[in-house]
Design an enzyme around this catalytic site. Structure first.
Site, mmCIF file in Angstrom:
data_model
loop_
_atom_site.group_PDB
_atom_site.id
_atom_site.type_symbol
_atom_site.label_atom_id
_atom_site.label_comp_id
_atom_site.label_asym_id
_atom_site.label_seq_id
_atom_site.Cartn_x
_atom_site.Cartn_y
_atom_site.Cartn_z
ATOM 1 N N SER A 101 7.419 -4.769 7.215
ATOM 2 C CA SER A 101 7.045 -5.845 8.382
ATOM 3 C C SER A 101 7.892 -7.212 8.415
ATOM 4 O O SER A 101 7.226 -8.089 8.495
ATOM 5 C CB SER A 101 5.476 -6.227 8.240
ATOM 6 O OG SER A 101 4.691 -4.896 8.493
ATOM 7 N N ASP A 145 5.147 -2.984 11.297
ATOM 8 C CA ASP A 145 3.808 -2.796 11.754
ATOM 9 C C ASP A 145 3.460 -3.018 12.975
ATOM 10 O O ASP A 145 2.255 -2.211 13.491
ATOM 11 C CB ASP A 145 3.117 -3.993 10.646
ATOM 12 C CG ASP A 145 3.450 -5.409 11.100
ATOM 13 O OD1 ASP A 145 4.331 -5.562 11.707
ATOM 14 O OD2 ASP A 145 2.725 -6.207 10.495
ATOM 15 N N ARG A 151 0.827 -1.152 0.017
ATOM 16 C CA ARG A 151 0.118 -0.011 0.065
ATOM 17 C C ARG A 151 0.819 1.312 -0.004
ATOM 18 O O ARG A 151 1.926 1.099 0.382
ATOM 19 C CB ARG A 151 -0.737 0.057 1.198
ATOM 20 C CG ARG A 151 -2.058 -0.907 1.267
ATOM 21 C CD ARG A 151 -3.141 -0.558 2.239
ATOM 22 N NE ARG A 151 -2.216 -0.356 3.685
ATOM 23 C CZ ARG A 151 -2.527 0.103 4.775
ATOM 24 N NH1 ARG A 151 -3.820 0.848 4.517
ATOM 25 N NH2 ARG A 151 -2.315 0.284 5.871
#
Length: 900
Positions: A586, A640, A522
């Protein structure tokens, strides 16, 4: 003339559809806890939960009480793939002194007959399980227990009603045990109707309805547990013995009962009871014909008005006479012969009229039986939510077998009343005897299966003591990761993030955030406003990362990321602005500062080459330079988990822990600088990314790893690594379930022992299926649909087992996660030096959010293992996107403060 006389016995389809609707309403009443006491159709649970699946085997005894004879059977069931079974039987009379004497005499007689049979068959030395067919209404609370509600047919034995008939039989057998050296184990009490269904179910697995039309009449069928209020639990199905003979005892059929039905009822052993049975069963049809002929003769319509002794004698006309008179192929000869034997001396017109009376009486019986059966079939179809259903009805009883027209009439009317059901009628061979053995065989099979399933799932059941050990081991590993001397060899890496503060509300500005951590990538634009109108606005675009890029070269991966950023900047119209950027990455990184992150190792299916040991921020900057279209100010590389903590910290300043329970599993928390030996300085706090997925890589939790965990680990991209994550995270739980299902299928406990091609495919069982299957709102029917989507053709029993397996795997995951988190909150409490700690954990991840039980089990485990900590769980809103922007904003704020 006869038609006019018996007009009320001729039932149109409209009337039959009305009877069907009335019976359906009675069924619902009988199944409801509150309405059952006043229901006439008692809908008795039989505790038979499974139909034969063909794998039953062994030698069984059965005794059968309920008809004009008592029967003892020996049944051998072979698991040879041919569904073969052998039945040997012996018949014994049931004299009046037994059927209308006292209870002790009845059960002694049964025991004597059984012992005689065992002696004849040379079975006395064997310990064999026994099924007891007892064809009277019983209230059961388990398979091997049944309290007699009332006698029916011609039985009226004193002292048995309201007592457990299995106990009585066991006592009678016990008396003989010492003197005759026999050992019989009564395993199941079965109604003859249930026995019929089970016998036919052995030959045809579609059979889920049993029907008796003989001396008595009754039906049973497999009902969904969720509809049976009288029995605990809503999983699976159970056979319901409707005891439909009593339908109408409350007056529901009074408009259809004729003067002859009323007269017959008044002269019976049980007036006002079993009214439906008295309109249908062979025990009463002959008598009904006699009463009609008697009245017609008295009115001068038959036999020149001469009433013979036979017409005045109750029971003189029997069902066998009615059946014989309806053999149309033989013309009127049978009718004339029978009537002459009864001293009635008929004319040809008399014979035609009597034959017609018999036809109307038996046709009404078939019609009423068809209407009630159609109600059951409709209920089955609606339970299954099918537009059209194929099913089999197992059927037994003298009326159905010996009457020349009955079966044909019944089939025709049923098919007319339920055109959306394709019904096969299967005649049972010795249903009541073989059926009891089948129920016993199925019970035997299920008990053996249960043992094996329990053994497979036992290692997943963790005691509080074991979980406490896990918590203590996690605590030890946390300390190793923080110490300079042991950090290098620690499995829980305790990586410093250089995030030294949480949001204070003064953050503002426009920030870009990138989020890489799964199969999607994203790019976000985040606008933060401070002051009284404090808000966070986000705009984002999702891009896929193809497998060939996830597992290609590092350069290809970062070029793909930069191409996605370029598309987003173009899309938002901000290509010229040099915005501060937070990069949520992450994967385990070793950081030397907030904007430097060296990849320790890939997880979650990524395997891009030339990345491990490299600074991911440098790789991103180089890719931006290669593209040479825009420039960005990369302020922070973020995990994350840290983003999750920061997002919740923006709403609740007490949030100092972040937890991810999704595709991966990880925790971060604010640690006192003085405890972090691998970073200079003792003042303040810094967020530590524990990377706890590697817990156990040194073998410290091998004692709780199962063979299935080892198989999943060996088949993964990183064998021997991230062992704790492989037991707790969404990416692996479905795969653990798949391994268990394969093992249970190999043992013949699932999917008929057939491992389908789809079950062989790694990764087919996604964790989202666990969440769907374990949802309390989901009926087993929907579980079966999910399994069918996966190419797994499951029975109802299979679905129950799959649901149980999913439950065991996800519960263990939540408990292990809870044990790890308890170690963290306890550490926080000790850091603060308080007796009692209040703290908030920010949580994200699909497993926590979407699984129906994971979050509850996790919370309960933390509460149990860290009783001095009051932990609030707060759901994070986009930790990896919003969180990255907030970290960037906090870093900018702290940087500006530092400069000033």
């Amino acid at each position: 003339q006869v038609d006019r006389y018996l007009y009320h016995m001729r039932l149109s389809d409209d009337v039959l559809l009305d009877v069907m609707a009335r019976f359906q309403a009675e069924m619902v009443k009988g199944l409801g806890r509150d309405t059952n006491p006043t229901a006439t159709v008692k809908m008795l649970p039989s505790f038979v939960r499974s139909l034969p699946d063909g794998s039953e085997k062994g030698e069984f005894l059965a005794v059968d009480l309920g008809g004009s004879q008592f029967r003892a059977h020996q049944v051998k069931v072979c698991d040879d793939g041919k569904h073969s079974s052998q039945l040997e039987s012996k018949f014994y009379p049931t004299p009046k002194e037994v059927t209308q004497g006292n209870g002790a005499e009845l059960f002694d007689y049964i025991a004597d007959c059984l012992l005689d049979f065992m002696e004849t068959k040379n079975l006395k030395q064997k310990k064999l399980p026994l099924g007891f067919t007892f064809s009277f209404p019983c209230k059961q609370t388990k398979l091997e227990e049944g309290v007699l509600l009332s006698w029916t047919k011609h039985f009226k034995v004193r002292g048995v009603q309201d007592t457990d008939v299995v106990s009585s039989l066991r006592k009678a057998l016990q008396k003989h045990k010492a003197s005759f050296d026999v050992d019989v184990d009564v395993l199941a009490l079965v109604n003859d109707t249930v026995g019929t269904m089970m016998t036919c179910g052995y030959d045809d697995q579609r059979c889920e309805v049993g029907l008796i039309i003989g001396t008595g009449t009754n039906a049973c069928y497999m009902e969904e547990m969720r509809h049976i209020d009288l029995v605990e639990g809503d999983e699976g199905r159970m056979c319901i013995n409707t005891e439909w003979g009593a339908f109408g005892d409350d007056g529901a059929l009074d408009d259809l009962r004729t003067e002859f039905d009323r007269e017959l009822d008044l002269g019976s052993l049980n007036p006002g009871k079993q009214l439906f049975e008295k309109m249908i069963s062979s025990l009463y049809l002959g008598e009904l014909v006699r009463l009609i002929l008697l009245k017609m003769t008295k009115e001068g319509l038959l036999f020149n008005g001469k009433v013979s002794t036979a017409l005045l004698t109750k029971g003189k006309i029997e069902m066998k006479h009615v059946s014989a008179m309806e053999k149309y192929k033989e013309g009127l000869s049978n009718t004339k012969e029978i009537l002459t034997e009864l001293n009635l001396f008929p004319s040809e017109d008399d014979c035609i009229a009597v034959q017609h009376v018999c036809t109307i009486v038996s046709f009404r019986s078939a019609n009423l039986c068809a209407a009630a059966l159609a109600a059951i079939l409709t209920r089955l179809r609606e339970n299954k939510k099918l537009l059209r259903m194929r099913t089999t009805v197992g059927i037994d009883g003298g009326l159905y077998k010996t009457h020349p027209q009955y079966a044909k009439r019944l089939h025709k009317v049923v098919r007319r009343l339920v055109p959306n059901c394709d019904v096969r009628f299967l005649l049972s061979v010795s249903g009541s005897g073989k059926g009891a053995a089948m129920v016993t065989a199925v019970a035997y099979r299920l008990a053996a299966q249960r043992k094996k399933i329990d053994a497979a799932l036992a290692p997943f059941l963790l005691s509080m003591e074991t979980l406490r050990e896990v918590k203590n081991k996690m605590r030890t590993e946390l300390e190793y990761g923080l110490k300079r001397d042991t950090q290098g060899s620690a499995t829980v890496k305790m990586l410093p993030t250089y995030v030294c503060g949480t949001p204070d509300g003064t953050e503002k500005g426009k920030f870009l955030a990138l989020d890489l951590g799964g199969t999607n990538f994203r790019v976000l634009l985040v606008k933060i406003r401070s002051g009284r109108k404090r808000s966070v606005q986000m705009y984002n675009k999702i891009f896929a990362i193809p497998l060939e890029i996830m597992q290609g070269t590092g350069e290809e991966l970062f070029d793909h990321i930069v191409q996605c950023i370029a598309e987003f900047l173009e899309y938002m119209g901000i290509k010229g602005a040099r915005l501060p950027l937070g990069f949520t990455f992450s994967f385990p990184c070793r950081q030397a500062s907030i904007d430097k992150g060296t990849l320790v190792g890939w997880t979650k299916g990524f395997k891009a080459t030339d990345c491990e040991g490299e600074d991911v921020v440098d790789m991103l900057r180089e890719a931006i330079r290669r593209r040479n279209e825009f420039d960005l100010d990369i302020v922070a590389v973020v995990n994350d988990t840290v983003g999750t903590m920061m997002t919740c910290g923006y709403e609740d300043p007490n949030c100092e822990i972040g937890l991810i329970a999704g595709t991966g599993s990880n925790v971060c928390y604010m640690e006192d600088m003085k405890n972090i030996e691998i970073v200079e300085g003792n003042e303040g706090k810094m967020c530590i990314n524990t990377e706890w997925g590697g817990f156990g890589d040194n073998g410290c939790i091998d004692n709780i790893r199962t063979k299935y965990d080892k198989e999943v680990d060996e088949g993964s991209l990183n064998p021997g690594k991230q062992r704790y994550e492989k037991m707790t995270s969404g990416m692996y739980l479905g795969e653990i379930v798949r391994q268990i299902l394969i093992d249970l299928t190999k043992q013949g406990l699932l999917f008929r022992g057939q491992i389908s091609e789809s079950l062989r495919k790694r990764g087919i069982f996604e964790t989202k299926f666990l969440s769907q299957i374990e949802s309390d709102r989901l009926a087993l029917l929907q579980v079966r649909r999910i399994l069918q989507q996966l190419g797994l053709d499951s029975t109802c029993d299979d679905s129950i087992i799959v649901k149980e397996v999913c439950g065991a795997v996800s519960k263990r995951a939540a408990q292990l996660c809870g044990a790890g988190l308890a170690a963290i909150v306890e550490k926080k409490r000790e850091n603060r030096g308080v007796e009692h700690l209040q703290i908030t954990v920010g949580v994200d991840g699909t497993l926590y959010k979407l699984h129906p039980h994971f979050s509850r089990v996790l919370r309960e485990t933390v509460k149990e293992l860290a009783p001095q900590c009051d932990v609030t769980f707060m759901l994070s809103e986009d930790g990896s996107g919003k969180g990255a922007a907030l970290i960037t904003a906090v870093a900018k704020r702290l940087h500006n403060v530092g400069q000033k």
